[in-house]
Design an enzyme around this catalytic site. Sequence first.
Site, short mmCIF file in Angstrom:
data_model
loop_
_atom_site.label_atom_id
_atom_site.label_comp_id
_atom_site.label_asym_id
_atom_site.label_seq_id
_atom_site.Cartn_x
_atom_site.Cartn_y
_atom_site.Cartn_z
N LYS A 205 48.71 38.78 45.10
CA LYS A 205 48.17 38.50 46.51
C LYS A 205 48.86 39.46 47.62
CE LYS A 205 46.65 34.32 44.53
NZ LYS A 205 47.16 33.30 43.61
N HIS B 87 50.48 31.99 48.38
CA HIS B 87 49.62 32.40 49.62
C HIS B 87 50.76 32.73 50.79
CE1 HIS B 87 45.87 32.07 47.31
NE2 HIS B 87 46.43 31.28 46.72
N SER C 173 45.84 26.66 47.97
CA SER C 173 44.97 28.09 47.85
C SER C 173 43.55 27.81 48.28
CB SER C 173 45.06 28.32 46.27
OG SER C 173 44.57 27.38 45.58
C1 PLP Z 1 46.82 32.64 42.28
C2 PLP Z 1 47.76 31.72 42.27
C3 PLP Z 1 48.48 31.57 41.10
C4 PLP Z 1 48.32 32.24 39.98
O1 PLP Z 1 48.85 33.59 39.97
P1 PLP Z 1 48.43 34.76 39.19
O2 PLP Z 1 49.52 35.77 39.45
O3 PLP Z 1 47.02 35.20 39.79
O4 PLP Z 1 48.24 34.10 37.85
C5 PLP Z 1 49.47 30.41 41.01
N1 PLP Z 1 49.55 29.49 42.02
C6 PLP Z 1 48.81 29.60 43.14
C7 PLP Z 1 49.02 28.82 44.49
C8 PLP Z 1 48.03 30.77 43.41
O5 PLP Z 1 46.98 30.86 44.40
#
Ligand code: PLP
Length: 388
Positions: free
Chosen positions: A238, A206, A178
């Site tokens: 995302k 992602h 991330s």
């Molecule tokens: C954003 C993210 C999460 C968390 O997801 P949310 O739905 O925002 O709680 C988990 N793992 C990764 C790799 C992320 O980038």
Amino acid sequence: MEQALAPALAQRSEDHLYRHRRVLATAPGRRVTDAGGRCFTAFCSNDYLGLAKHPKVVAAFKRAAERYGVGSGASHLVSGHGREHRALEDELADFTGRARALLFCSGYMANLGTVKALVGKGDAVFEDRLNHASLLDAGLSSGARFQRFRHLDSSDLQRRLLATEARRRLIAVDGVFSMDGDIAPLPELVTLAQQHGAWLLVDDAHGFGCLGPSGGGVAEHFALAEPALPILIGTLGKAFGTAGAFVAGSEALIETLIQQARTYIYTTALPPALAAATRASLQVLRAEPWRRQWLAALIQRFRRGASTLGLSLADSATPIQPVILGDSQRTLQLAAYLEARGFLVGAIRPPTVPAGSARLRITLSAAHTEADVDGLLAALADAGGYRP
Ligand SMILES: *Cc1c(COP(=O)(O)O)cnc(C)c1O
């Protein structure tokens, strides 16, 4: 309490690590306005395909809210599980080519619930050291022996697998990291998992929507079906542009999570309208490959331009394009300079990233134009004094 808490806050500020929340008055998108009325071109959201305010997604949300109300009213196991949830789960299973999918309220909860339902005392969990905090927290609190291996380093992982005597072994990695944008070496990890009788979990927060010919993420990018990659996690906040998360896998995996995952059982179900909006966003994501193609073209344009400027970029072919400065104060100064020029980028500092690796986290979206990218590059060119 005030006296107990104040010193750590002051220290954080002195170390340039204090975090502030910006109040936005508009939807996420390429152009945002803050509460003070200042306009920016944003390069910091994870809305990679520009779906968060897509008219079809918004319309589906409204229609479902009219029909089902706002709150789901209960947890999934009591009476909060509706036909929109069920339909979305079926569509996500189909999209990922897995037998089943299970919705969670967030990626954080999906990671925590899944890891803790699968391993505990007497087991071992192996994680890339740059995994997302939610996956690290899940491993740490699982009760299993927790080991971090060096970033992307399969031989370090292999050494650790050879040395373990644990009954169950779980390997858990981000699909796309991330804060770095690089991709886990999944074919190698699949081989190691098979050789050492370990289970492989990939958190592809992602990758979904962005990678793979039809947006199926790293699993599709590397053509890994369920036997090779049995535990696949995606988030909906995302590229899908909505909120929530899902786990996709076998019948036995999903039924185990329904019975055992505490973050699934002991929480109110996702609002049905969010499930409906996500169904619409999945449809757009599948029907409009031009979004991925345009995004890929913008990523290339940014990388070409940045390398012409002599900026050192990470090895990333994804929308996450970090510019690593190292020093937290310099990172804040450069972000502030860009902000004054009308560009918002993430200034990411420890402990989100390892000490000494503070960075700008620039994210591209299919909603951007070529002129947006060129504008950001021009501002970076003028920011010479702040750059490494
Ligand atoms: C954003 C993210 C999460 C968390 O997801 P949310 O739905 O925002 O709680 C988990 N793992 C990764 C790799 C992320 O980038």
